[in-house]
Design a protein around this motif. Sequence first.
Motif, PDB file in Angstrom:
ATOM      1  N   LYS A 154       0.575  -1.333   0.207  1.00 34.96           N
ATOM      2  CA  LYS A 154      -0.145  -0.301  -0.018  1.00 34.96           C
ATOM      3  C   LYS A 154       0.938   1.391   0.120  1.00 34.96           C
ATOM      4  N   ASN A 155       0.376   2.136  -0.814  1.00 33.72           N
ATOM      5  CA  ASN A 155       0.927   3.582  -0.936  1.00 33.72           C
ATOM      6  C   ASN A 155       1.607   4.182   0.657  1.00 33.72           C
ATOM      7  N   HIS A 156       0.288   3.975   1.300  1.00 24.57           N
ATOM      8  CA  HIS A 156       0.312   4.937   3.003  1.00 24.57           C
ATOM      9  C   HIS A 156       1.333   4.224   3.363  1.00 24.57           C
ATOM     10  N   ALA A 157       1.632   3.270   3.464  1.00 31.25           N
ATOM     11  CA  ALA A 157       2.673   2.306   4.194  1.00 31.25           C
ATOM     12  C   ALA A 157       4.001   2.732   3.604  1.00 31.25           C
ATOM     13  N   VAL A 158       4.442   2.788   2.230  1.00 30.98           N
ATOM     14  CA  VAL A 158       5.167   3.121   1.549  1.00 30.98           C
ATOM     15  C   VAL A 158       5.946   4.832   2.169  1.00 30.98           C
ATOM     16  N   LEU A 159       4.897   5.646   2.180  1.00 29.35           N
ATOM     17  CA  LEU A 159       4.499   7.198   2.487  1.00 29.35           C
ATOM     18  C   LEU A 159       4.954   6.906   4.057  1.00 29.35           C
ATOM     19  N   ALA A 160       4.586   6.115   4.581  1.00 25.17           N
ATOM     20  CA  ALA A 160       4.190   6.515   6.526  1.00 25.17           C
ATOM     21  C   ALA A 160       5.857   5.898   6.464  1.00 25.17           C
ATOM     22  N   LEU A 161       6.676   4.771   5.655  1.00 27.63           N
ATOM     23  CA  LEU A 161       8.087   4.473   6.099  1.00 27.63           C
ATOM     24  C   LEU A 161       8.879   5.387   5.656  1.00 27.63           C
ATOM     25  N   ALA A 162       8.904   6.588   4.362  1.00 30.01           N
ATOM     26  CA  ALA A 162       9.556   7.693   3.547  1.00 30.01           C
ATOM     27  C   ALA A 162       9.423   8.878   4.807  1.00 30.01           C
ATOM     28  N   VAL A 163       7.927   8.887   5.869  1.00 32.45           N
ATOM     29  CA  VAL A 163       8.492  10.116   7.205  1.00 32.45           C
ATOM     30  C   VAL A 163       8.867   9.715   7.805  1.00 32.45           C
ATOM     31  N   VAL A 164       8.898   8.455   8.616  1.00 32.65           N
ATOM     32  CA  VAL A 164      10.328   8.405   9.657  1.00 32.65           C
ATOM     33  C   VAL A 164      11.139   8.284   9.380  1.00 32.65           C
ATOM     34  N   TYR A 165      11.358   7.954   8.275  1.00 33.25           N
ATOM     35  CA  TYR A 165      13.296   8.891   8.648  1.00 33.25           C
ATOM     36  C   TYR A 165      13.182  10.345   8.278  1.00 33.25           C
ATOM     37  N   LEU A 166      12.065  10.646   7.669  1.00 33.70           N
ATOM     38  CA  LEU A 166      12.253  12.069   7.422  1.00 33.70           C
ATOM     39  C   LEU A 166      12.218  12.502   9.308  1.00 33.70           C
ATOM     40  N   VAL A 167      11.472  12.784   9.783  1.00 34.42           N
ATOM     41  CA  VAL A 167      10.842  12.569  10.934  1.00 34.42           C
ATOM     42  C   VAL A 167      12.031  12.744  11.978  1.00 34.42           C
ATOM     43  N   ILE A 168      11.823  11.135  12.528  1.00 33.29           N
ATOM     44  CA  ILE A 168      12.894  10.363  12.696  1.00 33.29           C
ATOM     45  C   ILE A 168      14.527  10.986  12.606  1.00 33.29           C
ATOM     46  N   GLY A 169      14.333  10.709  11.415  1.00 31.75           N
ATOM     47  CA  GLY A 169      15.801  11.039  10.749  1.00 31.75           C
ATOM     48  C   GLY A 169      16.861  12.073  11.943  1.00 31.75           C
ATOM     49  N   LEU A 170      15.697  13.574  11.845  1.00 34.75           N
ATOM     50  CA  LEU A 170      16.231  14.341  12.296  1.00 34.75           C
ATOM     51  C   LEU A 170      17.008  14.096  13.713  1.00 34.75           C
ATOM     52  N   ILE A 171      16.368  13.235  14.380  1.00 30.81           N
ATOM     53  CA  ILE A 171      16.678  13.235  15.968  1.00 30.81           C
ATOM     54  C   ILE A 171      17.402  12.164  15.725  1.00 30.81           C
ATOM     55  N   ALA A 172      17.979  10.429  15.130  1.00 30.11           N
ATOM     56  CA  ALA A 172      18.576  10.363  14.980  1.00 30.11           C
ATOM     57  C   ALA A 172      20.267  10.765  14.400  1.00 30.11           C
ATOM     58  N   LEU A 173      20.259  11.066  13.382  1.00 31.47           N
ATOM     59  CA  LEU A 173      20.771  11.860  12.054  1.00 31.47           C
ATOM     60  C   LEU A 173      20.588  13.754  12.242  1.00 31.47           C
ATOM     61  N   PRO A 174      20.940  14.419  13.241  1.00 32.38           N
ATOM     62  CA  PRO A 174      20.969  15.589  12.651  1.00 32.38           C
ATOM     63  C   PRO A 174      21.520  16.310  12.316  1.00 32.38           C
ATOM     64  N   PRO A 175      20.542  16.804  11.378  1.00 33.56           N
ATOM     65  CA  PRO A 175      21.827  17.346   9.997  1.00 33.56           C
ATOM     66  C   PRO A 175      23.195  18.866  10.944  1.00 33.56           C
ATOM     67  N   TRP A 176      22.824  19.222  11.318  1.00 37.90           N
ATOM     68  CA  TRP A 176      22.662  20.071  12.407  1.00 37.90           C
ATOM     69  C   TRP A 176      24.129  20.237  12.762  1.00 37.90           C
ATOM     70  N   SER A 177      23.999  18.867  13.171  1.00 30.52           N
ATOM     71  CA  SER A 177      25.250  19.436  14.360  1.00 30.52           C
ATOM     72  C   SER A 177      26.272  17.736  13.814  1.00 30.52           C
ATOM     73  N   GLY A 178      26.265  17.752  12.761  1.00 26.33           N
ATOM     74  CA  GLY A 178      27.246  16.109  11.986  1.00 26.33           C
ATOM     75  C   GLY A 178      28.418  16.629  11.467  1.00 26.33           C
ATOM     76  N   PRO A 179      28.935  15.720  11.587  1.00 27.59           N
ATOM     77  CA  PRO A 179      30.186  16.339   9.577  1.00 27.59           C
ATOM     78  C   PRO A 179      29.175  16.137   8.478  1.00 27.59           C
ATOM     79  N   TRP A 180      30.051  16.804   8.014  1.00 20.81           N
ATOM     80  CA  TRP A 180      29.154  16.846   6.823  1.00 20.81           C
ATOM     81  C   TRP A 180      30.086  16.428   5.603  1.00 20.81           C
ATOM     82  N   ASN A 181      29.905  15.023   4.886  1.00 16.78           N
ATOM     83  CA  ASN A 181      30.867  14.114   4.358  1.00 16.78           C
ATOM     84  C   ASN A 181      30.503  14.595   2.630  1.00 16.78           C
TER      85      ASN A 181
END
Length: 181
Positions: free
Chosen positions: A33-60
């Motif tokens: 289902k599309n909503h499951a795929v969208l939910a997976l993408a949203v998890v990365y977009l939201v939780i990724g900001l907590i798990a991998l904060p772009p403002w505090s880590g090195p730029w590779n």
Amino acid sequence: MIIPASAAAWFLPFVLPICFYVAFTDMREMRIKNHAVLALAVVYLVIGLIALPPWSGPWNPGNLGPFTLSLPVYLWQLLHMVVVLIIGIVLNAAGVMGAGDAKFCAAAAAFVWVGDLMLVMVILTATLLGAFFAHRLAKHTPLRQIAPHWESWDRGKQFPMGLTLAGSLAVYLILGIIHGS
């Protein structure tokens, strides 16, 4: 493993229910289902900001075609979605994989580190073999009576790859918690 154990620990509680849902609906209806795929993408977009904060880590630094870019890990992982979606669209157009499978792979790609790609292929292979034989065994035994109306029982040689893809992502994140960097 290259994936940070802390990132895998952040992602797993949110990704695991989606993986169960994808595996279940793909076996039941032979569609992801599309909503499951969208939910997976949203998890990365939201939780990724907590798990991998772009403002505090090195730029590779890295290459994107002929261009050299320097981006935070969060954005590099996000680019995986775009690359895998393009590859998935081509494979779907060639008839190699279903559209739902391609979209799920694209959403799941953000959770996979490039350095772990060979390990992910091993996990995918093992999960595919296990899921295929378990599905076929259940299909031809009395276990089928637990869910007699699932579409995947009657699709001939077709197999619900959502079972394998979702299982592989879940196993990868679990191993990431245990063996991650």
